[in-house]
Design an enzyme around this catalytic site. Sequence first.
Site, PDB file in Angstrom:
ATOM      1  N   ASP A  63       0.812  -1.224   0.000  1.00  0.00           N
ATOM      2  CA  ASP A  63       0.000   0.000   0.000  1.00  0.00           C
ATOM      3  C   ASP A  63       0.843   1.271   0.000  1.00  0.00           C
ATOM      4  O   ASP A  63       0.432   2.302   0.533  1.00  0.00           O
ATOM      5  CB  ASP A  63      -0.965   0.034   1.214  1.00  0.00           C
ATOM      6  CG  ASP A  63      -1.731  -1.258   1.352  1.00  0.00           C
ATOM      7  OD1 ASP A  63      -2.178  -1.777   0.316  1.00  0.00           O
ATOM      8  OD2 ASP A  63      -1.867  -1.756   2.481  1.00  0.00           O
TER       9      ASP A  63
ATOM     10  N   LYS B   2       2.466   2.360  -5.072  1.00  0.00           N
ATOM     11  CA  LYS B   2       3.292   1.966  -6.229  1.00  0.00           C
ATOM     12  C   LYS B   2       2.543   2.177  -7.538  1.00  0.00           C
ATOM     13  O   LYS B   2       3.128   2.568  -8.545  1.00  0.00           O
ATOM     14  CB  LYS B   2       3.682   0.481  -6.117  1.00  0.00           C
ATOM     15  CG  LYS B   2       4.489   0.160  -4.889  1.00  0.00           C
ATOM     16  CD  LYS B   2       4.730  -1.328  -4.748  1.00  0.00           C
ATOM     17  CE  LYS B   2       3.509  -2.145  -4.385  1.00  0.00           C
ATOM     18  NZ  LYS B   2       2.963  -1.927  -3.044  1.00  0.00           N
TER      19      LYS B   2
ATOM     20  N   GLY C  76      -4.022  -4.250  -4.603  1.00  0.00           N
ATOM     21  CA  GLY C  76      -5.016  -3.278  -5.032  1.00  0.00           C
ATOM     22  C   GLY C  76      -4.270  -2.011  -5.391  1.00  0.00           C
ATOM     23  O   GLY C  76      -3.841  -1.281  -4.517  1.00  0.00           O
ATOM     24  N   HIS C  77      -4.050  -1.802  -6.676  1.00  0.00           N
ATOM     25  CA  HIS C  77      -3.273  -0.639  -7.100  1.00  0.00           C
ATOM     26  C   HIS C  77      -4.210   0.458  -7.587  1.00  0.00           C
ATOM     27  O   HIS C  77      -4.988   0.256  -8.518  1.00  0.00           O
ATOM     28  CB  HIS C  77      -2.277  -1.044  -8.197  1.00  0.00           C
ATOM     29  CG  HIS C  77      -1.196  -1.951  -7.685  1.00  0.00           C
ATOM     30  ND1 HIS C  77      -0.309  -2.606  -8.485  1.00  0.00           N
ATOM     31  CD2 HIS C  77      -0.870  -2.301  -6.422  1.00  0.00           C
ATOM     32  CE1 HIS C  77       0.520  -3.321  -7.730  1.00  0.00           C
ATOM     33  NE2 HIS C  77       0.191  -3.156  -6.475  1.00  0.00           N
TER      34      HIS C  77
ATOM     35  N   GLN D 184       2.360  -5.807  -3.233  1.00  0.00           N
ATOM     36  CA  GLN D 184       2.627  -5.878  -1.786  1.00  0.00           C
ATOM     37  C   GLN D 184       3.940  -5.135  -1.478  1.00  0.00           C
ATOM     38  O   GLN D 184       4.342  -4.266  -2.230  1.00  0.00           O
ATOM     39  CB  GLN D 184       2.687  -7.335  -1.282  1.00  0.00           C
ATOM     40  CG  GLN D 184       1.351  -8.050  -1.288  1.00  0.00           C
ATOM     41  CD  GLN D 184       0.974  -8.617  -2.645  1.00  0.00           C
ATOM     42  OE1 GLN D 184       1.781  -9.257  -3.291  1.00  0.00           O
ATOM     43  NE2 GLN D 184      -0.241  -8.394  -3.056  1.00  0.00           N
TER      44      GLN D 184
HETATM   45  P1  IMP Z   1      -2.496 -12.832   1.482  1.00  0.00           P
HETATM   46  O1  IMP Z   1      -1.508 -12.263   0.535  1.00  0.00           O
HETATM   47  O2  IMP Z   1      -3.924 -12.556   1.103  1.00  0.00           O
HETATM   48  O3  IMP Z   1      -2.233 -14.285   1.749  1.00  0.00           O
HETATM   49  O4  IMP Z   1      -2.306 -12.089   2.886  1.00  0.00           O
HETATM   50  C1  IMP Z   1      -1.131 -12.265   3.682  1.00  0.00           C
HETATM   51  C2  IMP Z   1      -0.771 -10.976   4.412  1.00  0.00           C
HETATM   52  O5  IMP Z   1      -0.342 -10.013   3.460  1.00  0.00           O
HETATM   53  C3  IMP Z   1      -1.932 -10.337   5.164  1.00  0.00           C
HETATM   54  O6  IMP Z   1      -1.416  -9.694   6.311  1.00  0.00           O
HETATM   55  C4  IMP Z   1      -2.449  -9.284   4.191  1.00  0.00           C
HETATM   56  O7  IMP Z   1      -3.105  -8.227   4.848  1.00  0.00           O
HETATM   57  C5  IMP Z   1      -1.151  -8.833   3.562  1.00  0.00           C
HETATM   58  N1  IMP Z   1      -1.325  -8.330   2.197  1.00  0.00           N
HETATM   59  C6  IMP Z   1      -1.508  -9.053   1.065  1.00  0.00           C
HETATM   60  N2  IMP Z   1      -1.608  -8.254   0.005  1.00  0.00           N
HETATM   61  C7  IMP Z   1      -1.468  -7.004   0.448  1.00  0.00           C
HETATM   62  C8  IMP Z   1      -1.451  -5.727  -0.205  1.00  0.00           C
HETATM   63  O8  IMP Z   1      -1.548  -5.600  -1.421  1.00  0.00           O
HETATM   64  N3  IMP Z   1      -1.290  -4.653   0.614  1.00  0.00           N
HETATM   65  C9  IMP Z   1      -1.108  -4.773   1.962  1.00  0.00           C
HETATM   66  N4  IMP Z   1      -1.103  -5.945   2.597  1.00  0.00           N
HETATM   67  C10 IMP Z   1      -1.283  -7.053   1.857  1.00  0.00           C
END
Ligand code: IMP
Length: 441
Positions: free
Chosen positions: A13, A16, A40-41, A229
């Site tokens: 977040d 990017k 989520g971009h 991420q």
């Molecule tokens: P997952 O990627 O859905 O398996 O989530 C694993 C961890 O990564 C969790 O703490 C999510 O909140 C975090 N996470 C996954 N994708 C994002 C992102 O795009 N932004 C922020 N946190 C993320």
Amino acid sequence: MSGTCVIGLQWGDEAKGKLVDLLAPQFDYVVRYQGGANAGHTVVAGSETYKLHHIPSGILHPHVKNMITPGVVINPTTLIAEIDGLAPRGVNCAENMLISERAHLVMPWHIAEDRQTNATEVRGESIGTTNRGIGPCYRDKVGRTHAIRMTDLLQPERDERIRTVAEQKTKILRSLGVPEEELQQIAPDVVVPLAASWAKRLSAMIGDTTEILLDAAEADKKLLFEGAQGALLDIDHGTYPFVTSSNSSGVGICAGSGIPPKWIDHVLGVCKAYSTRVGGGPFVTELEDAVGDQIRKLGNEYGTTTGRPRRCGWFDAVAVRYTARLSGVTRLALMMMDVLAHLDELKVCVAYELDGQRITRFPGHADQLRRCKPIYETIEGWKEPVDDVRSVDDFPEGALAYVRRIEELVGVPVGVLSVGPDRAQTIFTDASSVLKLQPVA
Ligand code: IMP
């Protein structure tokens, strides 16, 4: 010179998407190489806001080719909805986007499993995933026996293969306690026609992105890699087990895209001027007080994908120095400077205290990290809005002092400062530098 990467240096977040959209016109290709719909971009273009999950953030520029490469995990239903959502706004994905035949599919059973296991505690806390099926999909990719890739959608034995896996997954998920009504969603008679409909919609956009990108690099085309991420969520190098299931730091670029390291020249490390995190896991500089609430409110810190409130805290130079080194960062982009303009006093974490010792190394164990206490340096707030600042010279001296201190602590010069969501609210501090980034008119 061909490859530039945009990598998040915190827990995701970091904005990017805004930078990729801004830089994309200078590139021939924009490449997504890991993660999936957990990303989520947000891209703001004029009065329009676009939220992208799979589609690379270069999609708004018609001359740019957008590549979704082997390391990305794709939920075709979500991808098709994204494509359809862009169409009325004049964006034709079929013309300038290609999906790797090698990319893995997030199937309905991955989402059901993610939901079922999300509350499971590990080291006293749940990971708090985005429920997008990311971990189960990557697990099947590594396990191989139950994986389905884009290329499988195009094969004559598609229906048979999907039926077999759906039957096996139904048994596995039933044993995990997934309710019968949810198991209906993964029944072979539901998923086989669903996959056929995906194939029909997407077949023209599936191809060999690896070959195309290797040809492009050899022909001296310019590639922009878009990380999803942030590096602290990297499966190998992040705050394990409170991480995502892909290599979200700079080390993931080559494995995910199929492009070797020799084509990567620059890495732009993106971080907020403070820190945020969604989901569980240690967060040394977290503010569980009124200042944290103020940052959340001013920065609108709610998840793009899940809407969850983000945990907020001070800038952690120990963590960002670690991820900047790990990702080979050549310039920093410091985002959300406008949010800090409202605060009386700022703190930057310069070291940790772990079991009575001062350390500047980022610990590899989540429990150790949890025991770390931040050692702060306090910096006076500049208390002057910066939303309308358009050049480095116009920043208040206090804001520049903050930026210079972060450069020193992280060990990388700042190349970009952001003061708001709009494209125009982006200041390139060294357009003539080695990065050769030009502000967009
Ligand atoms: P997952 O990627 O859905 O398996 O989530 C694993 C961890 O990564 C969790 O703490 C999510 O909140 C975090 N996470 C996954 N994708 C994002 C992102 O795009 N932004 C922020 N946190 C993320």
